[in-house]
Structure formats: C-alpha cells, structure tokens
Write a protein that holds these residues in place. Structure first.
Motif, mmCIF file in Angstrom:
data_model
loop_
_atom_site.group_PDB
_atom_site.id
_atom_site.type_symbol
_atom_site.label_atom_id
_atom_site.label_comp_id
_atom_site.label_asym_id
_atom_site.label_seq_id
_atom_site.Cartn_x
_atom_site.Cartn_y
_atom_site.Cartn_z
ATOM 1 N N GLY A 31 1.845 2.071 2.395
ATOM 2 C CA GLY A 31 1.032 2.439 3.427
ATOM 3 C C GLY A 31 -0.415 2.083 3.233
ATOM 4 N N PHE A 32 -0.743 1.720 1.989
ATOM 5 C CA PHE A 32 -2.225 1.296 1.879
ATOM 6 C C PHE A 32 -2.432 0.109 2.806
ATOM 7 C CE2 PHE A 32 -5.661 -0.378 -0.245
ATOM 8 C CZ PHE A 32 -6.130 0.524 -0.997
ATOM 9 N N VAL A 33 -3.522 -0.063 3.599
ATOM 10 C CA VAL A 33 -3.838 -1.144 4.046
ATOM 11 C C VAL A 33 -5.207 -1.835 3.511
ATOM 12 C CG1 VAL A 33 -4.954 -1.861 6.194
ATOM 13 C CG2 VAL A 33 -3.280 -0.053 6.387
ATOM 14 N N ILE A 34 -4.596 -2.925 2.851
ATOM 15 C CA ILE A 34 -5.724 -3.825 2.307
ATOM 16 C C ILE A 34 -6.727 -4.514 3.025
ATOM 17 C CG2 ILE A 34 -5.839 -6.002 0.784
ATOM 18 C CD1 ILE A 34 -3.194 -5.215 -0.391
ATOM 19 N N ASP A 35 -8.153 -4.510 2.627
ATOM 20 C CA ASP A 35 -8.873 -5.380 3.454
ATOM 21 C C ASP A 35 -9.824 -6.341 2.633
ATOM 22 O OD1 ASP A 35 -11.598 -2.837 4.402
ATOM 23 O OD2 ASP A 35 -11.566 -4.068 3.012
ATOM 24 N N LEU A 87 2.969 -1.073 -1.710
ATOM 25 C CA LEU A 87 1.649 -0.757 -1.043
ATOM 26 C C LEU A 87 1.824 0.736 -0.615
ATOM 27 C CD1 LEU A 87 0.399 -3.712 0.789
ATOM 28 C CD2 LEU A 87 -0.693 -2.446 -0.985
#
Ligand SMILES: [Mn+2]
Ligand SMILES: [Mn+2]
Ligand SMILES: [Zn+2]
Ligand SMILES: [Zn+2]
Lengths: 157, 157
Positions: free
Chosen positions: A118-122, A116
DNA sequence: CTTCTAATTTGCAGAGGTTGCAGATTAGCT
DNA sequence: AGCTAATCTGCAACCTCTGCAAATTAGAAG
C-alpha cells in the motif's frame, strides 16, 4: 541550483537580503560537484572572507535547501552533504576515498518493487557502493607491492 | 540476523561472552522489522532490565554489525538505524511518519547507469520516498475535514 | 565448588555535527 | 540620511556516538 545572479533575484523576491556572505556561498556552490559538507564550505569561504561564521554557512545552506535549490544528502558517517545538482540523479560512493560521484540511472520508475503493502512511492534515491577509478589504481599498486610478502596465514604462530 | 541461540554459539565461538544484556538484545532484535535506533532499543531494554546501559546497547549493536548480523542504515535525520534483516532488500521511507518499510526490488543490477566514469559498482541501496498506507488514510481524512474551509488564497487580504 | 582472568558493563567525560538564542550589524526601502 | 526587519556572529546547548577506567562477571580451569 540557479546561477548567483538568479539566486539574488529569487532571494530579493522573497524578502530575503543578499549579503556578501550569501553571495560568496552562491559562488562557491554554483556548479560545485563535490557534494561538500557545511564545514568544507566554511573552510573555503573563510579563506576568501575571514570572519564569516559557520553559523551563517549553515543558515544559508538551509535556506537554499528549503527553496529547493540544494539537495540534502546523508553521508554515511556524520556530516550532511549539500548538492547543488537538483536534477534527477543518483550517487556512487567510493568505499576507499568516500567521495560521491553523480550518476544518471535510467528507468528507475520501472523497477519492480515487491512488498509495498500500500505504500505509494513518489521518488527514489539510489546510492551505489564500490570503488572509483583512482582508488582502483591505488589499490592495484598496493597489491602489486605486497605480491612477494607472506600473508598472515603463512606466518609462524 | 540469526536466532538468539545461534548467536550465543557464534559469540562463544569467537571468545565473546554471552551476558544477560546481550541475550536481551538478541531477543529484542530477532525478527524486529522496525529498524530501531540504539535509543529505541535502549528504551525497550531498560523497561525489561532496569540499569542496562546505553553504552552497552551501542557496543552490542556494533559487535553484531561487525559480525554481519545487522545492517546499518542512516536515517535521514540523525540517528543510525539497525536492521536485523540482512537479506538483499531496500527501503521505503514514509514522509509523514518517518517509518522504514522493507521492500524487495528485482533486477537492481540490471539498471543502466550512465556517467560511471570508471567507477566499479559492487552493491546498491535504494530508498524510496512516499507515503505508507496508514498515512495516506490519515491525510485523506484531514483533507476531507478541510473540504469546506476557505483556502489561504481565498482569504480577504 | 572455588579460583582466576580476560571480557564486559557502567558512568561519565568528550568529540563531532547542528541548532537556539540574543545582541550587534546591515541591506534595502522610503 | 534614516528606519527597520533581516542577517550575522559567538556562544551555549543539544544530540548521537565513542573513549576511558574502575567495578563486575562469564566461563574456563583445577
Ligand atoms: Mn549529486
Ligand atoms: Mn530493512
Ligand atoms: Zn575513491
Ligand atoms: Zn507513514
């Protein structure tokens, strides 16, 4: 998507007018599980209201999508598909007929995702590929018919 | 996707010619993790080989996809994206910059799918939505700048 | 190296999906 | 009934991608 009567209220509350064209589209979309394209809706609408413009169909679909009443999907090929089912669900795309089926997937947010960085999944959207039930039967029949035929490999060159 | 030298072999083995245009595209695609569109590749290629045609870029991309050397992805908006990473992986799409990141998801085929209704799944594609790391910082800075500003709600009507 | 030919490249026209624009129309308020 | 902002419609334009045909060329063969 809300029922036509509720959409009417919502539209008026936002200062949007509720025209006959829009009312027709509200009806055509309500509980519609076919994931129609703008062209498909236009065809149906035209039969019931000759003269309605494709431009108006697009306009209304975009308005509804902006209000969160429609989900917008990208059908592999060209045309955008609109989905009045805005509950959390996913899709199964048939390789043969191209139809999209609603499916419900559990524990999607418990998936273990690596890399990921650092990618923040929503949210997540899943498209399964495969064959729908009718197309499986159709292909089974076809292969039955070809059972006695020689294959390309067996043909004399 | 295979390395340029191996692609060259594969192309020749299939009776396809290996032109300078194709060699350039092999290089531009190798290990390219940007999920470029045809136009993006065309822009880069044009800088290195003035006169190359957009048509040729499309042709080569389609050839590579047909050979299974490229995965074809649908970017939400319009243009198709090409992915030389053909290993089983999924994507994270940033809502702000629109970039696609490769992610690896475990146990995808153990997901519990309801309402299949006879559909037989043979693969899955997942697109996660959210914010990439750089865009999170960018948005954090912006909200920092606006901290002392009055909001719309607070404005005198 | 020269010759040959099928594969490729190009440029352009055109298809399919979608949007911008402007003039004519109309929903809904007063 | 009158007013006006919102909407509808038709059309041109845009974007992405493909079909086509003439010009070029990779690579095999001699
Ligand atoms: Mn759906
Ligand atoms: Mn990828
Ligand atoms: Zn099917
Ligand atoms: Zn980003």
């Amino acid at each position: 998507m809300l029922a036509p009567a509720d959409l009417t209220r919502h539209f008026r509350a936002r200062g949007l007018k509720v025209t006959p064209q829009r009312q027709l589209l509200f009806k055509l979309l309500h509980d519609n599980a076919t994931h129609p394209t703008a062209e498909a809706l236009f065809a149906t609408a035209s039969a019931m209201m000759p003269g309605i413009s494709l431009r108006t169909v697009y306009q209304t679909l975009n308005d509804l999508a902006a209000m969160g009443e429609l989900q917008v999907l990208q059908s592999g090929n060209g045309a955008t598909r609109f989905d009045p089912n805005v509950s959390e669900h996913h899709h199964a795309l048939c390789d043969r007929c191209g139809e999209l089926h609603d499916v419900y997937v559990e524990a999607v947010d418990e998936l273990h995702v690596r890399n990921l960085d650092g990618f923040v999944i929503d949210r997540a959207g899943i498209v399964f590929g495969g064959l729908c039930a009718p197309c499986q039967s159709a292909l089974a029949k076809k292969s039955q018919r070809n059972k006695n035929c020689i294959t390309n490999k067996e043909l004399p060159q």
